[in-house]
Write a protein that holds these residues in place. Structure first.
Motif, short mmCIF file in Angstrom:
data_model
loop_
_atom_site.label_atom_id
_atom_site.label_comp_id
_atom_site.label_asym_id
_atom_site.label_seq_id
_atom_site.Cartn_x
_atom_site.Cartn_y
_atom_site.Cartn_z
N UNK A 142 -0.85 -23.96 46.82
CA UNK A 142 0.45 -23.36 46.47
C UNK A 142 0.37 -22.84 45.04
N UNK A 143 0.88 -21.65 44.81
CA UNK A 143 0.79 -21.06 43.47
C UNK A 143 2.01 -20.17 43.21
N UNK A 144 2.27 -19.94 41.93
CA UNK A 144 3.33 -19.02 41.50
C UNK A 144 2.68 -17.70 41.13
N UNK A 145 3.15 -16.63 41.75
CA UNK A 145 2.52 -15.33 41.52
C UNK A 145 3.32 -14.43 40.57
N UNK A 146 4.62 -14.58 40.54
CA UNK A 146 5.44 -13.71 39.68
C UNK A 146 6.61 -14.49 39.13
N UNK A 147 7.04 -14.15 37.92
CA UNK A 147 8.14 -14.83 37.24
C UNK A 147 8.99 -13.80 36.53
N UNK A 148 10.32 -13.99 36.52
CA UNK A 148 11.19 -13.14 35.73
C UNK A 148 12.15 -14.01 34.92
N UNK A 149 12.53 -13.52 33.75
CA UNK A 149 13.39 -14.21 32.79
C UNK A 149 12.73 -15.45 32.22
N UNK A 176 2.85 -23.57 51.01
CA UNK A 176 3.95 -24.39 51.53
C UNK A 176 4.47 -25.46 50.57
N UNK A 177 3.79 -25.70 49.45
CA UNK A 177 4.13 -26.84 48.61
C UNK A 177 5.28 -26.58 47.65
N UNK A 178 5.53 -27.59 46.81
CA UNK A 178 6.65 -27.49 45.86
C UNK A 178 6.34 -28.33 44.63
N UNK A 179 7.17 -28.19 43.58
CA UNK A 179 6.94 -28.84 42.31
C UNK A 179 6.99 -30.37 42.39
N UNK A 180 6.18 -31.00 41.55
CA UNK A 180 6.28 -32.44 41.28
C UNK A 180 6.12 -32.65 39.78
N UNK A 181 6.60 -33.78 39.30
CA UNK A 181 6.40 -34.14 37.89
C UNK A 181 7.07 -33.19 36.92
N UNK A 182 8.28 -32.76 37.24
CA UNK A 182 8.95 -31.77 36.40
C UNK A 182 9.38 -32.37 35.06
N UNK A 183 9.16 -31.61 33.98
CA UNK A 183 9.62 -31.99 32.65
C UNK A 183 10.30 -30.79 31.99
#
Length: 610
Positions: A77-84, A120-127
């Motif tokens: 699972x990966x993040x490909x694009x971000x805005x703001x 399919x995954x999602x975040x863990x260990x958010x800070x």
């Protein structure tokens, strides 16, 4: 003045999307009320990918100057694009930091960023800023000081002010503010990377440095120093520095019942030097009439007419244009400009910028129409905003405004006035940096920087803030949103002081659901207004919610659960003193019908300018 910030939509192609309620965290528990928290969720999920959003909430009682969200994603699972937000990744560990405009969060404020990803995954260990995103627990011990701010520089100066800018510091958790020093004396603390230091002495050398601080109280080494000598003092070099320009809104002849005659009976006509008639429309790349009935068709009875003579059915010109003709006959010193655009009608300027010569020709033919050519002495361009966003977003490029005005000046010649109302957004990378206002100034007689509407009820939850601050103040919600920094930035761009007028709003901005009397309180929405939520005329507010205090040169008051800020004769007098000290060309205001029947505010402008 439009609102700061922005949004960018992510185009999603392929499989149909399915909104889901998958969240990183539930709503923060009650114990997290005094923490900075982050809540992230998937807003769409189509199996092989997703779209998400994170909202950062400052639940503390103090402002923060930046934020950093960190989290891990499972393999695949990966993040490909971000805005703001800005993104960095180390393996499966992702870090998101604020962009320039959304890092400063006052108490209770929020900011959001969005992203698109695959898998399919999602975040863990958010800070968030080193602490758990749900506000539980305590931040990790932080003993590391931020790096020293870089590239400290002066971006403008006057006889009494110096504007500074610097590059943001980096920190292992996050920078919360910057301390400004003159020599060894700390003189101010700000949350952004710009500041204007006021109250200085003319022709005096000052040496400034900056230190960064983080939430744990760690302080960075000092930046490199910058030495600045303020300008020489003296009187206003421009004999035209007493210009008083009022906007007359054509729609005032309807529900407001404000007509050209009222300009005379209030005593305002004798105090004005110019009137801007608002607005003509911009359609199909050309200047067009905005409201023909109000402009030149409405028949006036004798009692409504400037000279007491009623219109006849067959006369060639009626309406406000004819009344302005009569007003100029009675007050020969008055000049009238036809203003085009405004908040609602600026969308056509983008097309106009594609053929500036054709636009200028259409405007000249309309302003110099034989039926009313003697009424108008020039044109005012109110483009909100070139190469930036207002009611709609423009992408004409940084030279479009300059090219448009060059064509307008060429067509109208030196015998007509050419002016422009422009943004007052002096923030780093803001609207003032989106176009070449310095280069365009050569084609204009003067600018009207709209030094009002910096803050208002469009930010429904607040924080409450004066909509027309003269200077910055501790806790101001947005750096660069005040008159002093607006004028300083325009001067730094090469606009002469005598080509700038200070702007005054003859109205207030307000919120409701407010419990705090001082600025910086939270709200539940805009306060009720006679014609529009969140805004009210001065003539109403002076009795409905009398001013009780001032901040940054502007008055404010809390009445019940409503909180209002507006200018009074006293605060206007202070602003006129500033305008004279800075050598500005005078003052303008929006708009005439907001004043009292006796013209209290325009009297304050006139007497303040001398």
């Amino acid at each position: 003045m439009s609102r700061s910030g922005g949004r960018r939509a992510l185009a999603l192609a392929g499989a149909a999307t399915l909104a889901v309620a998958s969240t990183l965290l539930a709503a923060p528990p009650a114990s997290s009320a005094a923490a900075v928290t982050a809540s992230c969720s998937k807003t769409s999920d189509w199996g092989s990918g997703f779209q998400g959003k994170c909202t950062i909430t400052n639940g503390t009682s103090a402002g923060i100057g930046s934020w950093k969200v960190e989290a891990d994603l499972p393999s695949g699972t990966s993040i490909s694009s971000v805005w703001d937000a800005s993104k960095s990744a180390s393996g499966d560990h992702y870090t998101f930091t604020n962009v320039g405009w959304n890092g400063t969060l006052s108490a209770g404020a929020t900011a959001s960023f969005g992203f698109g990803g695959t898998g399919p995954g999602w975040f863990t260990g958010c800070k968030i800023n080193g602490a758990a995103c749900d506000g539980s627990g305590e931040p990790e011990d932080d003993t590391q000081a931020p790096a020293a701010p870089g590239n400290l520089r002066s971006t403008g100066k006057t006889a009494t002010t110096v504007s500074l800018a610097w590059n943001a510091s980096t920190d292992n958790v996050g920078v919360t503010g910057y301390e400004i020093y003159n020599g060894t004396t700390k003189i101010d603390t700000v949350t952004g990377t710009t500041a204007t230091i006021a109250g200085l002495s003319a022709k005096t050398a000052y040496t400034f440095t900056i230190k960064a601080r983080d939430a744990a109280g760690n302080t960075s080494p000092a930046s490199g120093s910058v030495s600045v000598t303020t300008d020489e003092g003296g009187g206003n070099p421009d004999p035209g520095g007493s210009k008083v320009i009022g906007y007359f809104a054509q729609w005032g002849v309807y529900g407001r019942g404000y007509h050209v005659k009222n300009i005379d009976t209030s005593g305002s006509a004798a105090k004005l030097t110019h009137i801007n008639y608002a607005f003509g429309n911009v359609q199909g790349g050309k200047c067009t009439i905005g409201d023909s009935y109000a402009d030149y068709e409405k028949a006036y009875q004798a009692g409504e007419s400037v000279d007491g003579v009623a219109d006849t059915w067959d006369q060639p010109l009626r309406g406000s244009f004819n009344q302005l003709r009569k007003l100029k006959k009675k007050h020969p010193h008055l000049k009238v400009l036809f203003s085009f655009g405004g908040w609602t009608w600026s969308g056509g300027f983008g097309q106009a910028a594609k053929n500036p010569a054709a636009f200028a020709d259409s405007c000249y033919k309309l302003v110099e129409d034989p039926r009313w050519a003697d009424v108008f002495d020039g044109i005012d361009i109110d483009w909100e905003y070139p190469n930036a966003c207002g009611l709609s977003c423009d992408t004409s490029g940084p030279d479009a405004f300059k090219n448009l005005l060059s064509a307008v000046r060429s067509k109208f010649g030196s015998g007509n006035l050419v002016t422009a109302a422009i943004t007052a957004d002096a923030s780093a990378g803001g609207k003032m940096d989106a176009t070449d206002y310095g280069g365009a100034a050569q084609y204009l007689d003067w600018y009207n920087p709209m030094t009002y509407d910096y803050f208002g009820g469009w930010d429904a939850k607040g924080p409450t803030a004066p909509h027309s601050p003269l200077t910055a103040y501790p806790g101001i919600p947005h750096e660069g949103f005040n008159t002093t920094e607006t004028i300083a930035k325009l001067r730094a761009k090469g606009v002469p002081a005598n080509k700038m007028l200070i702007g005054i709003g003859f109205y207030g901005r307000g919120w409701t659901g407010v419990t705090q009397a001082e600025p910086g309180g939270t709200a539940t929405g805009p306060a009720g207004g006679t014609y529009e939520a969140g805004i009210e005329d001065y003539k109403v507010l002076k009795n409905k919610c009398p001013a009780t205090s001032t901040v940054a040169g502007t008055a404010y008051a809390k009445c019940g659960s409503d909180w209002w800020s507006y200018d009074t004769p006293s605060t206007i007098n202070g602003k006129m003193g500033y305008a004279k000290k800075e050598g500005l060309g005078g003052a303008f205001f929006w708009e005439l019908s907001g004043d009292t029947t006796g013209g209290e505010l325009i009297t304050a402008i006139k007497s303040g300018l001398g």
